[in-house]
Design an enzyme around this catalytic site. Structure first.
Site, short mmCIF file in Angstrom:
data_model
loop_
_atom_site.label_atom_id
_atom_site.label_comp_id
_atom_site.label_asym_id
_atom_site.label_seq_id
_atom_site.Cartn_x
_atom_site.Cartn_y
_atom_site.Cartn_z
N ARG A 1 0.87 -1.19 0.00
CA ARG A 1 0.00 0.00 0.00
C ARG A 1 0.90 1.23 0.00
O ARG A 1 1.73 1.41 0.90
CB ARG A 1 -0.90 0.00 1.25
CG ARG A 1 -1.63 1.30 1.46
CD ARG A 1 -2.69 1.22 2.53
NE ARG A 1 -3.85 0.47 2.07
CZ ARG A 1 -5.05 0.50 2.67
NH1 ARG A 1 -5.24 1.25 3.73
NH2 ARG A 1 -6.04 -0.22 2.20
N HIS B 1 -7.62 0.56 -6.09
CA HIS B 1 -7.78 -0.32 -4.93
C HIS B 1 -8.45 -1.62 -5.43
O HIS B 1 -9.60 -1.90 -5.12
CB HIS B 1 -8.62 0.38 -3.87
CG HIS B 1 -8.51 -0.22 -2.50
ND1 HIS B 1 -7.67 -1.28 -2.20
CD2 HIS B 1 -9.15 0.10 -1.33
CE1 HIS B 1 -7.79 -1.57 -0.92
NE2 HIS B 1 -8.69 -0.77 -0.37
N GLN C 1 -10.13 -4.26 -3.09
CA GLN C 1 -11.42 -3.79 -2.59
C GLN C 1 -12.52 -4.10 -3.61
O GLN C 1 -13.59 -4.62 -3.26
CB GLN C 1 -11.34 -2.27 -2.34
CG GLN C 1 -12.62 -1.65 -1.84
CD GLN C 1 -12.97 -2.07 -0.43
OE1 GLN C 1 -12.19 -1.93 0.48
NE2 GLN C 1 -14.17 -2.60 -0.23
N ASP D 1 -17.36 6.59 -0.59
CA ASP D 1 -16.03 6.52 0.04
C ASP D 1 -15.79 7.90 0.65
O ASP D 1 -16.51 8.87 0.34
CB ASP D 1 -14.99 6.18 -1.07
CG ASP D 1 -13.57 6.08 -0.56
OD1 ASP D 1 -13.36 5.98 0.66
OD2 ASP D 1 -12.64 6.10 -1.41
N CYS E 1 -16.45 1.29 1.36
CA CYS E 1 -15.23 0.51 1.59
C CYS E 1 -14.74 0.60 3.03
O CYS E 1 -14.02 -0.28 3.49
CB CYS E 1 -14.14 0.97 0.63
SG CYS E 1 -13.81 2.74 0.75
N ARG F 1 -13.60 -9.05 2.12
CA ARG F 1 -12.20 -8.79 1.78
C ARG F 1 -11.37 -10.05 2.05
O ARG F 1 -10.46 -10.39 1.29
CB ARG F 1 -11.64 -7.63 2.64
CG ARG F 1 -12.29 -6.27 2.43
CD ARG F 1 -11.97 -5.70 1.08
NE ARG F 1 -10.56 -5.63 0.79
CZ ARG F 1 -9.75 -4.64 1.18
NH1 ARG F 1 -10.23 -3.59 1.81
NH2 ARG F 1 -8.45 -4.66 0.88
N1 CP Z 1 -11.20 -0.47 2.87
C1 CP Z 1 -9.91 -0.50 3.25
O1 CP Z 1 -8.98 -0.69 2.46
O2 CP Z 1 -9.76 -0.31 4.60
P1 CP Z 1 -8.37 -0.13 5.34
O3 CP Z 1 -7.83 1.23 4.98
O4 CP Z 1 -8.72 -0.22 6.81
O5 CP Z 1 -7.44 -1.21 4.91
N1 NVA Z 2 -10.10 6.54 -0.90
C1 NVA Z 2 -9.70 6.07 0.41
C2 NVA Z 2 -9.90 4.61 0.51
C3 NVA Z 2 -9.57 4.01 1.86
C4 NVA Z 2 -9.76 2.52 1.90
C5 NVA Z 2 -8.25 6.46 0.65
O1 NVA Z 2 -7.44 6.34 -0.28
O2 NVA Z 2 -7.92 6.88 1.75
#
Ligand code: CP
Ligand code: NVA
Length: 308
Positions: A106, A133, A136, A227, A267, A295
């Site tokens: 990430r 993502h 997700q 989101d 999400c 997930r």
């Molecule tokens: N939805 C998601 O990716 O959550 P986290 O940021 O908690 O991993």
């Molecule tokens: N769009 C959000 C998604 C988190 C799972 C972010 O990037 O923070």
């Protein structure tokens, strides 16, 4: 029942890295894992996690998924590994390839993930970048499939910022032939490359709709998805974005414009009373916590294929 199988691509950096056929099989495999119909043993296989941003669901669901597959996980915290010191990606990738069997990363810039994958000799998974993502999206379409059995005539409306989550939903939706509508403020449209790619996949059937008219986008939809307005890394823009996205809240009035059996997805993590109300998250149409649970199964399926 379906068994894990080798994917055509070694990495999962984008929803575009798998074909329609592969997504369908991964979703089926995920259902098999959920129903405990599959018992896979990847003893001695190791998943490495590099998270440059915070995470609850992605991190824990990957760790539990790997543990259920019989393998183990190493969580590489950038601040306590040499990654935080700025060791070149190409060095980290080559070294970790010699210890780990698969990596989930990430980070901010998608190009950093691509750079990592270029040097890694082991499969690399996108655990979220600013652009996409895709893990997700797999769980999201698993949740949609559980509700509607197949994707025929399903209309998915995403209300919010056209960034990572929306981009992967668009691409995955296009591969599955789902009509995707994005309602966002002007200037927050999804990535142009993603839009072009999706239209190409849809064979220009006009199944991707991008609009600033939130009520029009939601009208008759089967799935409403949102989101956060400010993503990780956008903390400085929060005040400005709160203003711009002010009308883009999924509340009960908006839900009433959708199909009467529409489901609500997010999400997570959510800012209640910003992009979605407390009432809608807790309402009878919400599948948000099933979506979070999914997930785990989607990633069990993905890992089992990448390790096959
Ligand atoms: N939805 C998601 O990716 O959550 P986290 O940021 O908690 O991993
Ligand atoms: N769009 C959000 C998604 C988190 C799972 C972010 O990037 O923070």
């Amino acid at each position: 029942m379906i068994k894990p199988y080798k994917l055509s691509n070694n990495n999962f950096l984008s929803s575009l890295d798998i074909s329609t056929d592969e997504i369908i099989k991964i979703l089926k495999l995920a259902e098999n894992f959920k129903n405990k119909e599959l018992n896979i043993n990847f003893k001695d296989k190791v998943l490495g996690l590099i998270f440059d941003k915070s995470s609850t669901r992605t991190r824990v669901s990957f760790q539990v998924a790997m543990s259920r597959l019989g393998g183990t996980t190493i969580d590489l915290n950038p601040t306590t590994s040499q990654i935080g010191r700025g060791e070149p990606i190409k060095d980290t990738a080559r070294v970790l390839s010699r210890y780990c069997d698969v990596m989930a990363i990430r980070t901010f810039d998608h190009s950093d993930l691509e750079e990592y994958a270029k040097w890694s000799t082991k499969p690399v998974i996108n655990a979220l970048t600013d652009l996409e993502h895709p893990c997700q999206a797999l769980a999201d379409f698993l949740t949609i499939k559980e509700e509607f059995i197949d994707f025929k005539n399903v209309v998915l409306t995403f209300v919010g910022d056209g960034n990572n989550v929306a981009n992967s939903l668009i691409l995955c939706g296009a591969l599955l032939g789902v009509e995707v509508r994005i309602a966002c403020p002007k200037g927050y449209e999804p990535n142009p490359f993603v839009i072009n790619k999706a239209n190409e996949i849809y064979k220009n059937k006009n199944l991707l709709k991008i609009t600033n008219d939130i009520y029009n986008a939601v009208s008759g939809a089967n799935v409403l998805y949102t989101d956060v307005w400010s993503s990780m890394g956008e903390e400085k823009q929060k005040e400005e974005k709160d203003e711009v996205f002010n009308r883009f809240t999924i509340d009960s009035d908006l839900v009433a414009q959708a199909d009467k059996d529409a489901i609500i997805l997010h999400c997570l993590p959510a800012y209640r009373s910003k992009e979605i109300t407390d009432e809608v998250i807790e309402g009878k149409n919400s599948r948000i916590f099933d979506q979070a649970e999914n997930r785990l199964y989607a990633q069990q399926a993905l890992l089992s294929c990448l390790l096959s």
